[in-house]
Design a protein around this motif. Structure first.
Motif, PDB file in Angstrom:
ATOM      1  N   LEU A   1     -19.700 -20.468 -16.900  1.00 54.31           N
ATOM      2  CA  LEU A   1     -19.495 -19.946 -18.252  1.00 54.31           C
ATOM      3  C   LEU A   1     -20.827 -19.443 -18.790  1.00 54.31           C
ATOM      4  N   MET A   2     -20.808 -18.281 -19.410  1.00 51.91           N
ATOM      5  CA  MET A   2     -21.993 -17.800 -20.128  1.00 51.91           C
ATOM      6  C   MET A   2     -21.603 -17.664 -21.597  1.00 51.91           C
ATOM      7  N   ILE A   3     -22.279 -18.431 -22.446  1.00 52.50           N
ATOM      8  CA  ILE A   3     -22.058 -18.320 -23.885  1.00 52.50           C
ATOM      9  C   ILE A   3     -23.168 -17.460 -24.472  1.00 52.50           C
ATOM     10  N   VAL A   4     -22.765 -16.423 -25.205  1.00 53.62           N
ATOM     11  CA  VAL A   4     -23.710 -15.521 -25.865  1.00 53.62           C
ATOM     12  C   VAL A   4     -23.462 -15.661 -27.358  1.00 53.62           C
ATOM     13  N   SER A   5     -24.387 -16.301 -28.057  1.00 53.01           N
ATOM     14  CA  SER A   5     -24.145 -16.619 -29.460  1.00 53.01           C
ATOM     15  C   SER A   5     -25.236 -16.124 -30.390  1.00 53.01           C
ATOM     16  N   ASP A   6     -24.798 -15.568 -31.503  1.00 48.90           N
ATOM     17  CA  ASP A   6     -25.690 -15.321 -32.632  1.00 48.90           C
ATOM     18  C   ASP A   6     -26.197 -16.678 -33.131  1.00 48.90           C
ATOM     19  N   LEU A   7     -27.278 -16.676 -33.896  1.00 49.10           N
ATOM     20  CA  LEU A   7     -27.838 -17.939 -34.386  1.00 49.10           C
ATOM     21  C   LEU A   7     -27.463 -18.222 -35.841  1.00 49.10           C
ATOM     22  N   ASP A   8     -28.053 -17.491 -36.794  1.00 51.66           N
ATOM     23  CA  ASP A   8     -27.840 -17.793 -38.206  1.00 51.66           C
ATOM     24  C   ASP A   8     -26.375 -17.652 -38.603  1.00 51.66           C
ATOM     25  N   HIS A   9     -25.815 -18.755 -39.098  1.00 55.14           N
ATOM     26  CA  HIS A   9     -24.433 -18.821 -39.580  1.00 55.14           C
ATOM     27  C   HIS A   9     -23.407 -18.717 -38.446  1.00 55.14           C
TER      28      HIS A   9
ATOM     29  N   VAL B   1     -18.392 -16.249 -14.272  1.00 54.25           N
ATOM     30  CA  VAL B   1     -16.928 -16.339 -14.129  1.00 54.25           C
ATOM     31  C   VAL B   1     -16.268 -16.007 -15.457  1.00 54.25           C
ATOM     32  N   ASN B   2     -16.786 -16.568 -16.551  1.00 57.44           N
ATOM     33  CA  ASN B   2     -16.292 -16.274 -17.901  1.00 57.44           C
ATOM     34  C   ASN B   2     -17.462 -16.109 -18.859  1.00 57.44           C
ATOM     35  N   THR B   3     -17.287 -15.223 -19.838  1.00 56.49           N
ATOM     36  CA  THR B   3     -18.303 -15.018 -20.870  1.00 56.49           C
ATOM     37  C   THR B   3     -17.640 -15.155 -22.234  1.00 56.49           C
ATOM     38  N   LEU B   4     -18.257 -15.950 -23.121  1.00 56.43           N
ATOM     39  CA  LEU B   4     -17.767 -16.127 -24.481  1.00 56.43           C
ATOM     40  C   LEU B   4     -18.835 -15.645 -25.446  1.00 56.43           C
ATOM     41  N   VAL B   5     -18.481 -14.655 -26.292  1.00 56.11           N
ATOM     42  CA  VAL B   5     -19.425 -14.156 -27.300  1.00 56.11           C
ATOM     43  C   VAL B   5     -19.035 -14.732 -28.661  1.00 56.11           C
ATOM     44  N   CYS B   6     -20.051 -14.987 -29.500  1.00 53.93           N
ATOM     45  CA  CYS B   6     -19.829 -15.698 -30.757  1.00 53.93           C
ATOM     46  C   CYS B   6     -20.652 -15.046 -31.861  1.00 53.93           C
ATOM     47  N   GLY B   7     -20.016 -14.756 -33.006  1.00 54.64           N
ATOM     48  CA  GLY B   7     -20.759 -14.112 -34.074  1.00 54.64           C
ATOM     49  C   GLY B   7     -20.134 -14.274 -35.434  1.00 54.64           C
ATOM     50  N   ASP B   8     -20.866 -13.777 -36.461  1.00 53.41           N
ATOM     51  CA  ASP B   8     -20.374 -13.907 -37.838  1.00 53.41           C
ATOM     52  C   ASP B   8     -20.607 -12.666 -38.684  1.00 53.41           C
ATOM     53  N   SER B   9     -21.421 -11.696 -38.199  1.00 57.21           N
ATOM     54  CA  SER B   9     -21.763 -10.565 -39.074  1.00 57.21           C
ATOM     55  C   SER B   9     -21.669  -9.227 -38.360  1.00 57.21           C
TER      56      SER B   9
ATOM     57  N   VAL C   1     -14.764  -9.863 -22.053  1.00 54.95           N
ATOM     58  CA  VAL C   1     -15.346 -11.096 -22.577  1.00 54.95           C
ATOM     59  C   VAL C   1     -14.350 -11.763 -23.519  1.00 54.95           C
ATOM     60  N   TYR C   2     -14.489 -13.064 -23.689  1.00 57.26           N
ATOM     61  CA  TYR C   2     -13.782 -13.768 -24.744  1.00 57.26           C
ATOM     62  C   TYR C   2     -14.679 -13.751 -25.984  1.00 57.26           C
ATOM     63  N   GLY C   3     -14.066 -13.813 -27.155  1.00 57.82           N
ATOM     64  CA  GLY C   3     -14.877 -13.755 -28.369  1.00 57.82           C
ATOM     65  C   GLY C   3     -14.361 -14.667 -29.458  1.00 57.82           C
ATOM     66  N   VAL C   4     -15.291 -15.212 -30.247  1.00 57.74           N
ATOM     67  CA  VAL C   4     -14.909 -16.010 -31.405  1.00 57.74           C
ATOM     68  C   VAL C   4     -15.714 -15.571 -32.626  1.00 57.74           C
ATOM     69  N   MET C   5     -14.995 -15.199 -33.663  1.00 56.34           N
ATOM     70  CA  MET C   5     -15.592 -14.991 -34.979  1.00 56.34           C
ATOM     71  C   MET C   5     -15.440 -16.317 -35.710  1.00 56.34           C
ATOM     72  N   VAL C   6     -16.552 -16.941 -36.067  1.00 56.46           N
ATOM     73  CA  VAL C   6     -16.481 -18.260 -36.698  1.00 56.46           C
ATOM     74  C   VAL C   6     -15.781 -18.143 -38.048  1.00 56.46           C
ATOM     75  N   SER C   7     -15.257 -19.261 -38.560  1.00 58.94           N
ATOM     76  CA  SER C   7     -14.425 -19.202 -39.774  1.00 58.94           C
ATOM     77  C   SER C   7     -15.168 -18.602 -40.956  1.00 58.94           C
ATOM     78  N   ASN C   8     -16.490 -18.769 -40.989  1.00 56.35           N
ATOM     79  CA  ASN C   8     -17.301 -18.252 -42.089  1.00 56.35           C
ATOM     80  C   ASN C   8     -17.807 -16.837 -41.833  1.00 56.35           C
ATOM     81  N   ALA C   9     -17.160 -16.107 -40.918  1.00 56.26           N
ATOM     82  CA  ALA C   9     -17.580 -14.738 -40.604  1.00 56.26           C
ATOM     83  C   ALA C   9     -17.548 -13.859 -41.856  1.00 56.26           C
ATOM     84  N   GLN C  10     -18.496 -12.929 -41.938  1.00 56.82           N
ATOM     85  CA  GLN C  10     -18.590 -12.050 -43.100  1.00 56.82           C
ATOM     86  C   GLN C  10     -17.526 -10.950 -43.049  1.00 56.82           C
ATOM     87  N   GLU C  11     -17.264 -10.403 -44.221  1.00 56.68           N
ATOM     88  CA  GLU C  11     -16.214  -9.396 -44.361  1.00 56.68           C
ATOM     89  C   GLU C  11     -16.452  -8.195 -43.448  1.00 56.68           C
ATOM     90  N   GLU C  12     -17.717  -7.805 -43.254  1.00 56.46           N
ATOM     91  CA  GLU C  12     -18.022  -6.617 -42.430  1.00 56.46           C
ATOM     92  C   GLU C  12     -17.549  -6.804 -40.989  1.00 56.46           C
TER      93      GLU C  12
END
Length: 425
Positions: free
Chosen positions: A10-18, A195-203, A215-226
């Motif tokens: 698994l490769m997790i690619v994540s934004d940091l702030d928020h 094998v799998n990549t998960l990207v994570c962000g909020d903005s 890729v798989y992706g998750v917008m965290v619950s506090n993701a911004q409107e943009e």
């Protein structure tokens, strides 16, 4: 990465702030929960990538403020810088890609003609990124005008607006998405595609991550409107992207479980390990489990029971040794007995323990040398050691549990405890 013998599970690619870091979580519990999950179940065969808009200067400041793990790869300055490992070795090939049709001086010259743009701090100005602040109401008009000017000047640039205030001007080939695409292409050429990549962000500056195919992706619950608006317009029917119901790192954990990418129960969430059976035991999990118990013992979150200490001693070799960071050597049994003296001494106080960089290497048929960094946050103070542990399986397989043979710790430079006697393990 050199430390992996096979393609990353698994490769997790994540934004940091928020996203990975929740600035509203004063105890950093969601981040610490993720840390325990990663170090126990993934770091031995997976890759962690941080993709941030922060410059190297601000990224390093965040690492000092928050209990963050050391990623395998760091993508900084909105995808304009890629570095590897703790030493942050730059990727020269990526620099060559970004130099095409880019002239930083022309970018600054033309942007300076717009009074709506306020230049960000010098630390945020990078070789392939020029950054400004602009009011939300004026952002769209300025972006359109700048795009036309740069095209006339023969530049191929990208303008990214995010966070309701940040405007970044980059080479067209830059950005978080292109940086990830570059890495994936590089892994493929080496025959080591994850094998799998998960990207994570909020903005908004994370949107490109979700555009990468497969890729798989998750917008965290506090993701911004943009970002939510981008998703509604571009990826609404994509079942590989979810909007989590949990904030920040907790949302990332939720996505791991939702997409069935691997274990999704953080060891930090387990109240009693004696009743818990891990599907695939490994030395890293053993290390995480012990130091979580150590934290709970000092915070009086487990019962002050001799049964616990007896269980720990049963997991140690009778001749096992512990070398304290001060250089003094004790038996493992005596070191565990000494824990009686610190039960509940951190009750009601800010005290957290986490491990980073856990790396287990086979040194015998059923024996491992485990390298790790262990951190303690006590109030405003942070202490750390570099450690090694020799651990063997009790029976013919790891399912029978592990025996601790030797633990050796040395102070991490700059993070030594003021009083050696306050460092128990």
């Amino acid at each position: 990465m050199d430390r992996l013998e096979a393609p990353a599970r698994l490769m997790i690619v994540s934004d940091l702030d928020h996203t990975m870091v929740d600035h509203h979580d004063t105890e950093n519990l969601s981040l610490l929960r993720f840390n325990s999950l990663w170090e126990a179940n993934y770091c031995h065969d997976s890759l962690l990538v941080f993709s941030t808009g922060r410059s190297p200067t601000l990224y390093k400041e965040l690492r000092k403020e928050k209990p963050m793990l050391t990623p395998d790869i760091t993508i900084m300055s909105v995808g304009t810088e890629i570095t590897y490992g703790n030493a942050m070795v730059p990727d020269d090939g990526w620099v060559e890609v970004l130099n095409q049709k880019w002239d930083r001086n022309i970018v600054k010259e033309e942007a300076s003609k717009y009074s709506e743009l306020k230049l960000q701090a010098e630390t945020e100005q990078r070789p392939h990124k020029v950054s400004f602040y602009v009011e939300k109401a004026k952002a769209q008009a300025v972006t359109k005008a700048l795009s036309e000017v740069f095209e006339k000047r023969g530049l191929d640039v990208k303008i990214i607006y995010s966070g309701g205030m940040d405007l970044d001007i980059l080479p067209q080939g830059a950005g978080k998405g292109q940086a990830l695409a570059y890495l994936l292409k590089k892994f493929k050429s080496e025959g080591s595609s994850p094998v799998n990549t998960l990207v994570c962000g909020d903005s908004g500056n994370d949107a490109e991550l979700f555009s990468i195919p497969e890729v798989y992706g998750v917008m965290v619950s506090n993701a911004q409107e943009e970002l939510l608006q981008w998703h509604a317009e571009n990826a609404k029917g994509n079942t590989r992207i979810i909007h989590a119901t949990e904030r920040c790192a907790a949302g990332i954990i939720q996505a791991i479980g939702h997409f069935k990418l691997g274990p999704s129960l953080p060891p930090r969430d387990i109240a009693d390990f004696s009743d818990f059976k891990l599907e695939n035991p490994n030395p890293g999990h053993e290390l995480v489990k012990f130091f979580l118990f150590y934290e709970k013992w000092r915070r009086a979150e487990v019962e002050n029971s001799e049964i616990y200490l007896a269980s720990l001693k049963a997991d140690c070799s009778p001749s096992g040794t512990f070398v304290h960071p001060s250089g003094v050597e004790h038996s493992l049994s005596d070191s565990i007995n000494a824990l009686r003296n610190c039960y509940g001494d951190k009750q009601g106080k800010q005290f957290r323990v986490w491990v980073d960089g856990v790396l287990a290497t086979h040194v015998g048929s059923n024996t491992w040398l485990v390298k790790f960094d262990k951190w303690e946050l006590s109030g405003e103070e942070r202490y750390a050691i570099k450690g090694t542990a020799v651990i063997s399986s009790k029976g013919s397989g790891v399912s029978d549990g592990f025996t601790w043979i030797r633990v050796h710790q040395t102070w991490y430079k700059g993070y030594e405890a003021k009083d050696d006697s306050t460092w128990f393990f």
